[in-house]
Design a protein around this motif. Structure first.
Motif, PDB file in Angstrom:
ATOM      1  N   GLU A  52      -1.011   1.739  -2.647  1.00  0.00           N
ATOM      2  CA  GLU A  52      -0.774   2.792  -1.649  1.00  0.00           C
ATOM      3  C   GLU A  52       0.001   2.229  -0.464  1.00  0.00           C
ATOM      4  N   GLN A  53      -0.315   0.999  -0.078  1.00  0.00           N
ATOM      5  CA  GLN A  53       0.382   0.338   1.032  1.00  0.00           C
ATOM      6  C   GLN A  53       1.873   0.199   0.718  1.00  0.00           C
ATOM      7  N   ASN A  54       2.179  -0.202  -0.495  1.00  0.00           N
ATOM      8  CA  ASN A  54       3.582  -0.349  -0.906  1.00  0.00           C
ATOM      9  C   ASN A  54       4.293   1.005  -0.934  1.00  0.00           C
ATOM     10  N   SER A  57       4.901   2.178   2.644  1.00  0.00           N
ATOM     11  CA  SER A  57       5.940   1.393   3.336  1.00  0.00           C
ATOM     12  C   SER A  57       7.347   1.808   2.918  1.00  0.00           C
ATOM     13  N   LYS A  58       7.470   2.305   1.681  1.00  0.00           N
ATOM     14  CA  LYS A  58       8.788   2.719   1.189  1.00  0.00           C
ATOM     15  C   LYS A  58       9.284   3.997   1.861  1.00  0.00           C
ATOM     16  N   THR A  59       8.363   4.747   2.499  1.00  0.00           N
ATOM     17  CA  THR A  59       8.791   5.992   3.151  1.00  0.00           C
ATOM     18  C   THR A  59       9.345   5.739   4.556  1.00  0.00           C
ATOM     19  N   GLU A  68      12.433  11.137  12.001  1.00  0.00           N
ATOM     20  CA  GLU A  68      11.046  11.597  12.134  1.00  0.00           C
ATOM     21  C   GLU A  68      10.173  10.475  12.717  1.00  0.00           C
ATOM     22  N   ASP A  69       9.024  10.862  13.215  1.00  0.00           N
ATOM     23  CA  ASP A  69       8.088   9.928  13.843  1.00  0.00           C
ATOM     24  C   ASP A  69       7.433   9.043  12.775  1.00  0.00           C
ATOM     25  N   THR A  70       7.560   7.731  12.922  1.00  0.00           N
ATOM     26  CA  THR A  70       6.977   6.793  11.953  1.00  0.00           C
ATOM     27  C   THR A  70       5.620   6.255  12.405  1.00  0.00           C
ATOM     28  N   ALA A  71       5.171   6.629  13.592  1.00  0.00           N
ATOM     29  CA  ALA A  71       3.910   6.090  14.116  1.00  0.00           C
ATOM     30  C   ALA A  71       2.733   6.366  13.186  1.00  0.00           C
ATOM     31  N   PRO A  72       2.600   7.618  12.654  1.00  0.00           N
ATOM     32  CA  PRO A  72       1.476   7.861  11.744  1.00  0.00           C
ATOM     33  C   PRO A  72       1.504   6.945  10.509  1.00  0.00           C
ATOM     34  N   VAL A  73       2.724   6.645  10.047  1.00  0.00           N
ATOM     35  CA  VAL A  73       2.855   5.783   8.865  1.00  0.00           C
ATOM     36  C   VAL A  73       2.392   4.365   9.183  1.00  0.00           C
ATOM     37  N   PHE A  74       2.826   3.849  10.342  1.00  0.00           N
ATOM     38  CA  PHE A  74       2.400   2.499  10.739  1.00  0.00           C
ATOM     39  C   PHE A  74       0.891   2.455  10.992  1.00  0.00           C
ATOM     40  N   MET A  77      -0.623   2.198   7.615  1.00  0.00           N
ATOM     41  CA  MET A  77      -0.425   0.835   7.107  1.00  0.00           C
ATOM     42  C   MET A  77      -1.428  -0.122   7.734  1.00  0.00           C
ATOM     43  N   SER A  78      -1.645   0.047   9.033  1.00  0.00           N
ATOM     44  CA  SER A  78      -2.583  -0.819   9.739  1.00  0.00           C
ATOM     45  C   SER A  78      -4.005  -0.612   9.227  1.00  0.00           C
ATOM     46  N   GLU A  79      -4.372   0.644   8.985  1.00  0.00           N
ATOM     47  CA  GLU A  79      -5.709   0.937   8.465  1.00  0.00           C
ATOM     48  C   GLU A  79      -5.912   0.320   7.085  1.00  0.00           C
ATOM     49  N   LEU A  80      -4.900   0.459   6.211  1.00  0.00           N
ATOM     50  CA  LEU A  80      -4.987  -0.115   4.868  1.00  0.00           C
ATOM     51  C   LEU A  80      -5.096  -1.638   4.924  1.00  0.00           C
ATOM     52  N   LYS A  81      -4.305  -2.234   5.816  1.00  0.00           N
ATOM     53  CA  LYS A  81      -4.339  -3.689   5.959  1.00  0.00           C
ATOM     54  C   LYS A  81      -5.729  -4.166   6.381  1.00  0.00           C
ATOM     55  N   GLY A  82      -6.328  -3.434   7.329  1.00  0.00           N
ATOM     56  CA  GLY A  82      -7.665  -3.799   7.790  1.00  0.00           C
ATOM     57  C   GLY A  82      -8.704  -3.636   6.693  1.00  0.00           C
ATOM     58  N   GLN A  83      -8.581  -2.543   5.923  1.00  0.00           N
ATOM     59  CA  GLN A  83      -9.520  -2.310   4.825  1.00  0.00           C
ATOM     60  C   GLN A  83      -9.397  -3.397   3.755  1.00  0.00           C
TER      61      GLN A  83
END
Length: 428
Positions: A52-54, A57-59, A68-74, A77-83
């Motif tokens: 899912e992280q990959n 990141s491709k979007t 478009e705003d990329t903040a929600p995507v980052f 990504m941060s949540e997935l990394k922490g998990q």
């Protein structure tokens, strides 16, 4: 260590096999199965999160291109990394507990072994007749002292209880025994090894002696760093690790070794009066046989090692018996063991002078020792076997007592005379 596939396929059979060794590991087996499932579940979930992280990141390039705003995507990504990081930490704990429990399980006994302890040991065959005297026989301690072969008093003065010192002809007689063993193994095509006497922890772990029996050996800590070595309790601990983390070719097998070493044991010693002298001690000499084989060859290798041990004892002229040990009398690492037992007259019974054992793939799994099968090109775990060939600390007193003459002298076994300049009798 045991094959996890074997545990998963029939955990009740594994539990029963361990109970036959008089070890109840039911809870450990259940916990191992639970940890194995938890480990697989965590890995599966981590792989999904990484996928899912990959994907997310491709979007990012597309969103940026569209303004478009990329903040929600980052944020995602941060949540997935922490998990994933949290799961990696959990996985390390699960795998550490899993490995500890797997290392703690003894080897399973072969199916043909009787369950229970030494009361169920089965004598298979006898050689020769028990020794009889027409005079009052002496104890080996008295014979060795009178003939100046061993100085027990000064041995204790040098190192404490459980030690002795060979002197004069006693030292030569001990060395003659070792040379007899060595020459016999060389004649049979075995390779002579002189391993280090201080070993790393991994050697004991591979052999199956650690972690459970780590407190039964002598430890030496380096005063200049944090390294700890262990005085080898038997050459098996060294030989089992010769090919640790290696892959041999099928053509390499079998590997047949023997090694001479002194052996060091903390657990030695006995309060029983009949075991005074050198029957038990903290240091003794031994020549150890060892084989690495293909799985299908290990039964024949076992028979070969048993025959070799028997022939060494026959050569010395001893009456002996070969005993098939019950499951519970086999050591933790071994699937089957035969003992060669001789009579020490003063002890009025049989004493083991050689144990020949087949570990199957138990040690190989612990040490990741494999061979590449020619027909498939795939690596497989090989089998390891070992046998005393022989230890001297019981051979010596038996030889002295059984070969004593009425005048207190000792006949030298014929096979040893050439190592003593042709000497036939040791006199005062």
């Amino acid at each position: 260590m045991l094959d996890i596939k074997r545990i998963k396929e029939d955990p009740e059979k594994v539990k029963a096999g361990l109970r036959a060794k008089e070890v109840n590991c039911d809870q450990e087996v259940d916990r191992i199965l639970a940890l194995d499932k938890e480990r697989r579940d965590i890995i599966h979930d981590m792989e999904q999160k990484k996928a899912e992280q990959n994907k997310v990141s491709k979007t990012i390039p597309q969103l940026k291109k569209a303004g478009e705003d990329t903040a929600p995507v980052f944020q995602k990504m941060s949540e997935l990394k922490g998990q994933i990081a949290a799961q990696e930490e959990t996985l390390r704990g699960v795998e550490a507990e899993y490995r500890t429990l797997m290392l703690s399980l003894p080897n399973l006994p072969d199916d043909d072994l009787k369950p229970g302890g030494k009361e169920n040991n089965e004598p298979l065959r006898y050689f020769g007749e028990p020794h009889k005297f027409d005079f009052e026989a002496k104890h080996h301690v008295d014979l060795c002292t009178d003939l100046g072969l061993i100085d027990y008093t000064r041995g204790v003065k040098l190192a404490g209880s459980g030690f002795w010192m060979y002197t004069g002809l006693g030292a030569r007689l001990e060395w003659a025994l070792l040379n007899y063993f060595i020459d016999s193994h060389l004649a049979d095509g075995y390779e002579f090894i002189l391993p280090p006497h201080m070993l790393e922890y991994q050697c004991g772990e591979t052999a199956g002696q650690f972690p459970k029996f780590a407190d039964e050996v002598y430890k030496i800590q380096n005063p200049t760093d944090d390294r700890i070595h262990y005085m080898l309790p038997t050459a098996e601990a060294a030989l089992a690790s010769v090919y640790r983390d290696e892959i041999l070719t099928e053509a390499d097998l079998p590997k047949k070794f023997f090694a001479y070493t002194p052996c060091f044991r903390r657990e030695a010693g006995s309060a029983r009066a009949e075991e005074r002298g050198m029957v038990r001690g903290h240091q003794f000499n031994k020549v150890e046989m060892f084989q690495f084989t293909r799985p299908e060859d290990s039964d024949a290798a076992f028979d070969e090692l048993v025959t070799k041990a028997e022939n060494l004892v026959k050569g010395l002229g001893f009456h002996f018996r070969t005993v098939k040990l019950a499951a519970g009398d086999c050591s933790a690492s071994m699937a089957r063991t035969y003992d060669i037992e001789i009579q020490i007259p003063s002890m009025q019974g049989y004493k083991e002078v050689s144990s020949v054992s087949n570990a199957r793939d138990y040690q190989a799994r612990r040490g990741n020792i494999r061979f590449r099968r020619e027909s498939t090109g795939k690596p497989e775990f090989l089998h390891t076997l070992n046998g005393s060939g022989l230890a001297t600390s019981r051979i010596f007193p038996a030889m002295v007592e059984q070969n004593q003459l009425k005048d207190g002298s000792i006949k030298v076994p014929e096979v040893l005379q050439k190592y003593l300049g042709g000497m036939e009798v040791i006199r005062r």
